[in-house]
Design a protein around this motif. Sequence first.
Motif, PDB file in Angstrom:
ATOM      1  N   LEU A 182      13.269   2.481  -4.638  1.00 15.22           N
ATOM      2  CA  LEU A 182      14.085   2.914  -3.504  1.00 15.22           C
ATOM      3  C   LEU A 182      13.418   2.599  -2.172  1.00 15.22           C
ATOM      4  CD1 LEU A 182      15.452   6.290  -4.888  1.00 15.22           C
ATOM      5  CD2 LEU A 182      16.724   4.160  -4.510  1.00 15.22           C
ATOM      6  N   ILE A 183      12.104   2.782  -2.071  1.00 17.56           N
ATOM      7  CA  ILE A 183      11.392   2.440  -0.835  1.00 17.56           C
ATOM      8  C   ILE A 183      11.468   0.936  -0.584  1.00 17.56           C
ATOM      9  CG2 ILE A 183       9.131   2.357   0.308  1.00 17.56           C
ATOM     10  CD1 ILE A 183       8.469   5.004  -1.149  1.00 17.56           C
ATOM     11  N   HIS A 184      11.310   0.145  -1.636  1.00 15.12           N
ATOM     12  CA  HIS A 184      11.411  -1.311  -1.493  1.00 15.12           C
ATOM     13  C   HIS A 184      12.812  -1.706  -1.037  1.00 15.12           C
ATOM     14  CE1 HIS A 184      10.982  -5.526  -3.496  1.00 15.12           C
ATOM     15  NE2 HIS A 184      10.797  -5.587  -2.203  1.00 15.12           N
ATOM     16  N   ALA A 185      13.830  -1.123  -1.640  1.00 14.84           N
ATOM     17  CA  ALA A 185      15.208  -1.416  -1.232  1.00 14.84           C
ATOM     18  C   ALA A 185      15.437  -1.016   0.223  1.00 14.84           C
ATOM     19  CB  ALA A 185      16.187  -0.686  -2.151  1.00 14.84           C
ATOM     20  N   MET A 192       0.835  -1.207   0.000  1.00 16.78           N
ATOM     21  CA  MET A 192       0.000   0.000   0.000  1.00 16.78           C
ATOM     22  C   MET A 192       0.868   1.254   0.000  1.00 16.78           C
ATOM     23  SD  MET A 192      -2.971  -1.285   2.597  1.00 16.78           S
ATOM     24  CE  MET A 192      -3.956   0.202   2.476  1.00 16.78           C
ATOM     25  N   THR A 193       1.968   1.212   0.733  1.00 16.55           N
ATOM     26  CA  THR A 193       2.898   2.344   0.763  1.00 16.55           C
ATOM     27  C   THR A 193       3.490   2.586  -0.625  1.00 16.55           C
ATOM     28  OG1 THR A 193       3.460   1.837   3.059  1.00 16.55           O
ATOM     29  CG2 THR A 193       4.996   3.239   1.848  1.00 16.55           C
ATOM     30  N   LEU A 194       3.906   1.513  -1.284  1.00 18.82           N
ATOM     31  CA  LEU A 194       4.483   1.641  -2.620  1.00 18.82           C
ATOM     32  C   LEU A 194       3.453   2.149  -3.623  1.00 18.82           C
ATOM     33  CD1 LEU A 194       6.628  -1.617  -2.723  1.00 18.82           C
ATOM     34  CD2 LEU A 194       7.400   0.711  -2.279  1.00 18.82           C
ATOM     35  N   ALA A 195       2.213   1.671  -3.510  1.00 18.47           N
ATOM     36  CA  ALA A 195       1.152   2.129  -4.411  1.00 18.47           C
ATOM     37  C   ALA A 195       0.898   3.620  -4.210  1.00 18.47           C
ATOM     38  CB  ALA A 195      -0.120   1.323  -4.178  1.00 18.47           C
ATOM     39  N   LYS A 243       4.324   9.235  -9.598  1.00 19.91           N
ATOM     40  CA  LYS A 243       4.328   8.675 -10.959  1.00 19.91           C
ATOM     41  C   LYS A 243       5.744   8.276 -11.383  1.00 19.91           C
ATOM     42  CE  LYS A 243      -0.059   9.463 -11.796  1.00 19.91           C
ATOM     43  NZ  LYS A 243      -0.879   8.714 -10.905  1.00 19.91           N
ATOM     44  N   CYS A 244       6.560   7.886 -10.381  1.00 18.94           N
ATOM     45  CA  CYS A 244       7.954   7.527 -10.638  1.00 18.94           C
ATOM     46  C   CYS A 244       8.237   6.150 -10.052  1.00 18.94           C
ATOM     47  CB  CYS A 244       8.878   8.573 -10.023  1.00 18.94           C
ATOM     48  SG  CYS A 244      10.626   8.205 -10.266  1.00 18.94           S
ATOM     49  N   ILE A 245       8.530   5.192 -10.908  1.00 18.93           N
ATOM     50  CA  ILE A 245       8.800   3.831 -10.450  1.00 18.93           C
ATOM     51  C   ILE A 245      10.061   3.765  -9.598  1.00 18.93           C
ATOM     52  CG2 ILE A 245      10.128   3.070 -12.469  1.00 18.93           C
ATOM     53  CD1 ILE A 245       7.494   0.975 -10.620  1.00 18.93           C
TER      54      ILE A 245
END
Length: 121
Positions: free
Chosen positions: A68-71, A51-54, A61-63
């Motif tokens: 970076l958040i996932h890393a 949900m945070t990534l979404a 609008k930047c993958i």
Amino acid sequence: MLEKRFSFLAAALIEGVIWGVWHLPLWFIPNSTQGDMNFIAFTLYCTTLGMTLAAAYRLTKCIWVTILIHAWSNTVLGGMYTLTSLNNSPSVKTLVVYALQIAAIMLILLIEKKRRKCLLR
């Protein structure tokens, strides 16, 4: 694509659950990090992070922001906070952190929605 059929919150929730289940094979790999984790706690973590990534992608609008958040979550949060909280059933502390994270996401989305309305006027 899910947002074409569902609200943002429902789509993000579905995506997070799918993401958690997608990691399920890691529990069957000998000596994997996930092998010692509680699957329900990990799925809650994945759902909240999904949900945070979404929300981050929707706002920027930047993958690359989501990458970076996932890393960050895999290295810092996974190494310092999450691993201890994911080896057992979710604690109250863990659930409170998740609830605060979701509340922050919803607040950011509400502010963004109001900002966009003002820009359209």
